[in-house]
Scaffold this motif. Structure first.
Motif, PDB file in Angstrom:
ATOM      1  N   CYS A   1       9.263  -5.829   1.364  1.00  0.00           N
ATOM      2  CA  CYS A   1       8.345  -6.999   0.648  1.00  0.00           C
ATOM      3  C   CYS A   1       9.163  -7.237  -0.788  1.00  0.00           C
ATOM      4  O   CYS A   1       8.088  -5.200  -1.753  1.00  0.00           O
ATOM      5  CB  CYS A   1       6.941  -7.187   0.226  1.00  0.00           C
ATOM      6  N   GLY A   2       9.838  -7.331  -2.034  1.00  0.00           N
ATOM      7  CA  GLY A   2       9.938  -6.642  -3.034  1.00  0.00           C
ATOM      8  C   GLY A   2      10.947  -5.038  -2.986  1.00  0.00           C
ATOM      9  O   GLY A   2      11.563  -5.209  -2.682  1.00  0.00           O
ATOM     10  N   HIS A   3      10.588  -4.821  -3.581  1.00  0.00           N
ATOM     11  CA  HIS A   3      11.013  -3.073  -3.598  1.00  0.00           C
ATOM     12  C   HIS A   3      10.297  -2.217  -2.353  1.00  0.00           C
ATOM     13  O   HIS A   3      10.497  -1.323  -2.374  1.00  0.00           O
ATOM     14  CB  HIS A   3      10.655  -2.104  -5.173  1.00  0.00           C
ATOM     15  N   PHE A   4       9.307  -2.576  -2.250  1.00  0.00           N
ATOM     16  CA  PHE A   4       8.084  -1.681  -1.087  1.00  0.00           C
ATOM     17  C   PHE A   4       8.936  -2.572   0.221  1.00  0.00           C
ATOM     18  O   PHE A   4       9.846  -3.114   1.039  1.00  0.00           O
ATOM     19  CB  PHE A   4       7.174  -1.946  -0.908  1.00  0.00           C
ATOM     20  N   SER A   5       8.846  -1.321   1.327  1.00  0.00           N
ATOM     21  CA  SER A   5       9.331  -1.262   2.755  1.00  0.00           C
ATOM     22  C   SER A   5       8.924  -0.598   3.484  1.00  0.00           C
ATOM     23  O   SER A   5       7.511   0.447   3.427  1.00  0.00           O
ATOM     24  CB  SER A   5      10.424  -1.361   2.626  1.00  0.00           C
ATOM     25  N   VAL A   6       7.838  -0.926   4.344  1.00  0.00           N
ATOM     26  CA  VAL A   6       7.108   0.014   5.039  1.00  0.00           C
ATOM     27  C   VAL A   6       7.491  -0.562   6.761  1.00  0.00           C
ATOM     28  O   VAL A   6       7.530  -2.303   7.148  1.00  0.00           O
ATOM     29  CB  VAL A   6       5.928  -1.099   5.229  1.00  0.00           C
TER      30      VAL A   6
ATOM     31  N   LEU B   1       7.098   4.676   4.773  1.00  0.00           N
ATOM     32  CA  LEU B   1       6.527   3.411   3.484  1.00  0.00           C
ATOM     33  C   LEU B   1       7.683   3.793   2.501  1.00  0.00           C
ATOM     34  O   LEU B   1       7.879   5.336   1.909  1.00  0.00           O
ATOM     35  CB  LEU B   1       5.451   3.980   3.097  1.00  0.00           C
ATOM     36  N   THR B   2       8.651   2.948   1.801  1.00  0.00           N
ATOM     37  CA  THR B   2       9.577   3.623   1.009  1.00  0.00           C
ATOM     38  C   THR B   2       9.379   2.576  -0.334  1.00  0.00           C
ATOM     39  O   THR B   2       9.202   1.102  -0.344  1.00  0.00           O
ATOM     40  CB  THR B   2      11.014   3.559   1.463  1.00  0.00           C
ATOM     41  N   TYR B   3       9.473   2.817  -1.550  1.00  0.00           N
ATOM     42  CA  TYR B   3       9.976   2.213  -2.654  1.00  0.00           C
ATOM     43  C   TYR B   3      11.064   2.733  -3.113  1.00  0.00           C
ATOM     44  O   TYR B   3      11.210   4.094  -3.617  1.00  0.00           O
ATOM     45  CB  TYR B   3       8.436   2.691  -3.527  1.00  0.00           C
TER      46      TYR B   3
ATOM     47  N   ILE C   1      11.505   6.451  -3.414  1.00  0.00           N
ATOM     48  CA  ILE C   1      10.618   6.998  -3.306  1.00  0.00           C
ATOM     49  C   ILE C   1      10.602   6.962  -1.916  1.00  0.00           C
ATOM     50  O   ILE C   1       9.759   5.285  -1.682  1.00  0.00           O
ATOM     51  CB  ILE C   1       9.583   7.068  -4.273  1.00  0.00           C
ATOM     52  N   TYR C   2      10.101   7.703  -1.011  1.00  0.00           N
ATOM     53  CA  TYR C   2       9.381   8.225   0.363  1.00  0.00           C
ATOM     54  C   TYR C   2       8.517   8.743   0.788  1.00  0.00           C
ATOM     55  O   TYR C   2       8.145   9.843   0.323  1.00  0.00           O
ATOM     56  CB  TYR C   2      10.625   7.947   1.445  1.00  0.00           C
ATOM     57  N   ALA C   3       7.624   8.351   1.967  1.00  0.00           N
ATOM     58  CA  ALA C   3       6.426   9.200   2.957  1.00  0.00           C
ATOM     59  C   ALA C   3       6.223   8.474   3.860  1.00  0.00           C
ATOM     60  O   ALA C   3       6.283   7.111   3.952  1.00  0.00           O
ATOM     61  CB  ALA C   3       4.902   9.002   1.519  1.00  0.00           C
ATOM     62  N   ALA C   4       5.548   9.593   4.722  1.00  0.00           N
ATOM     63  CA  ALA C   4       5.964   9.236   6.619  1.00  0.00           C
ATOM     64  C   ALA C   4       4.867  10.213   6.921  1.00  0.00           C
ATOM     65  O   ALA C   4       4.693  11.295   6.383  1.00  0.00           O
ATOM     66  CB  ALA C   4       7.712   8.808   6.571  1.00  0.00           C
ATOM     67  N   TYR C   5       4.395   9.456   7.921  1.00  0.00           N
ATOM     68  CA  TYR C   5       3.720  10.213   8.969  1.00  0.00           C
ATOM     69  C   TYR C   5       4.575   9.596  10.255  1.00  0.00           C
ATOM     70  O   TYR C   5       4.924   9.434  10.458  1.00  0.00           O
ATOM     71  CB  TYR C   5       2.182   9.511   9.310  1.00  0.00           C
ATOM     72  N   PHE C   6       4.352  11.498  11.090  1.00  0.00           N
ATOM     73  CA  PHE C   6       5.550  11.584  12.072  1.00  0.00           C
ATOM     74  C   PHE C   6       4.253  12.269  13.650  1.00  0.00           C
ATOM     75  O   PHE C   6       3.848  13.008  12.887  1.00  0.00           O
ATOM     76  CB  PHE C   6       6.417  12.420  12.237  1.00  0.00           C
TER      77      PHE C   6
END
Length: 278
Positions: A91-96, A123-125, A140-145
């Motif tokens: 959605c826009g510049h965000f993706s999940v 989650l990525t912007y 910019i990226y953040a994730a839980y593994f």
């Protein structure tokens, strides 16, 4: 060093063929589906972005000959094949997205047989900014593994988080698209993991037209991952990594990708992926 030379020769061959066969500019149509550009299997995210702000979705069904952790330079699945799937919303510049890996073997019970089984939430912007050298892309990226590093998927104590920031610059040489990039990665575990990597490299994207096959899109990546503070079970070493693949658009939002991942200290890994965007 031998792996680096091997990857360089492969990418040089890919570039030479691309200059001859390409018939349209880079970044004009869908990119390939692979791990290299962002969240796993996320090369298509740019094409999912909508000017009117509507959300788009991507489903990827993938099979690999093994599961190489390319920045680390070793196999997570013990050289066993894996099924790796993803569902992503942009959605826009965000993706999940939600991403999962399933080891295709009878060695033990699912979720209790090692890191070949995995669940991730990412989650990525991504955006771009004008600079004195032109437009520069950033991510910019953040994730839980959720992993099984000896305690099973149901135990969170061996899970970890990853964050990274990346900058890249898209260039075009004739019909060949070239994107040098640099990424800083930090991994921190709920229990013990605390690692930093710097990955630098170059990505190539180019269209092909071949007799009897039609239009294809090629992707290549050559990168070097520097492990800045490895220790214990994670060796402090630098790893050359690469990927070469081709994507065929099937119409109605479907495409298929075939290729290989090349990882120093690990085996060559064939990949096949089927993706649907809607």
């Amino acid at each position: 060093m031998q792996m680096a030379m091997f990857l360089t020769i492969l990418l040089s061959t890919f570039i030479a063929a691309s200059v001859v066969l390409a018939d349209e500019p880079l970044f004009a149509s869908a990119q390939t589906v692979s791990e290299g550009a962002g969240p796993r299997d996320d090369h298509q995210v740019d094409t999912l972005h909508s000017a009117d702000g509507r959300c788009s979705r991507l489903i990827v069904l993938g099979f690999q000959g093994s599961y190489p952790l390319q920045d680390f330079g070793f196999e997570a699945s013990g050289n066993k094949p894996v099924n790796q799937d993803m569902f992503l919303v942009s959605c826009g510049h965000f993706s999940v997205d939600v991403w999962t890996s399933v080891e295709l073997s009878d060695d033990g019970k699912y979720a209790e047989r090692g890191p070949g089984d995995e669940w991730d939430l990412e989650l990525t912007y991504d955006n771009s900014v004008e600079t004195p050298v032109g437009k520069v892309n950033y991510e910019i990226y953040a994730a839980y593994f959720a992993l099984d590093l000896g305690k099973g998927l149901n135990d969170i104590s061996d899970d970890y988080f990853e964050v990274y920031g990346e900058v890249s610059k898209e260039l075009q040489v004739g019909r060949v698209g070239i994107a040098p990039f640099a990424r800083y990665i930090h991994l921190f575990g709920i229990d013990e993991i605390d690692l930093d990597f710097v990955r630098t490299g170059i990505r190539l994207d180019v269209p092909f037209t071949l007799p009897l096959v039609g239009e294809l899109r090629g992707h290549g990546e050559l990168a070097h991952a520097a492990n800045l503070n490895g220790g214990g079970a994670v060796e402090h070493r630098h790893v050359w990594r690469g990927e070469l693949d081709l994507t065929k658009e099937l119409g109605a939002g479907w495409c298929v990708t075939v290729g290989v991942k090349l990882t120093e200290f690990a085996r060559v890994t064939p990949i096949v992926k089927l993706a649907y965007s809607f």
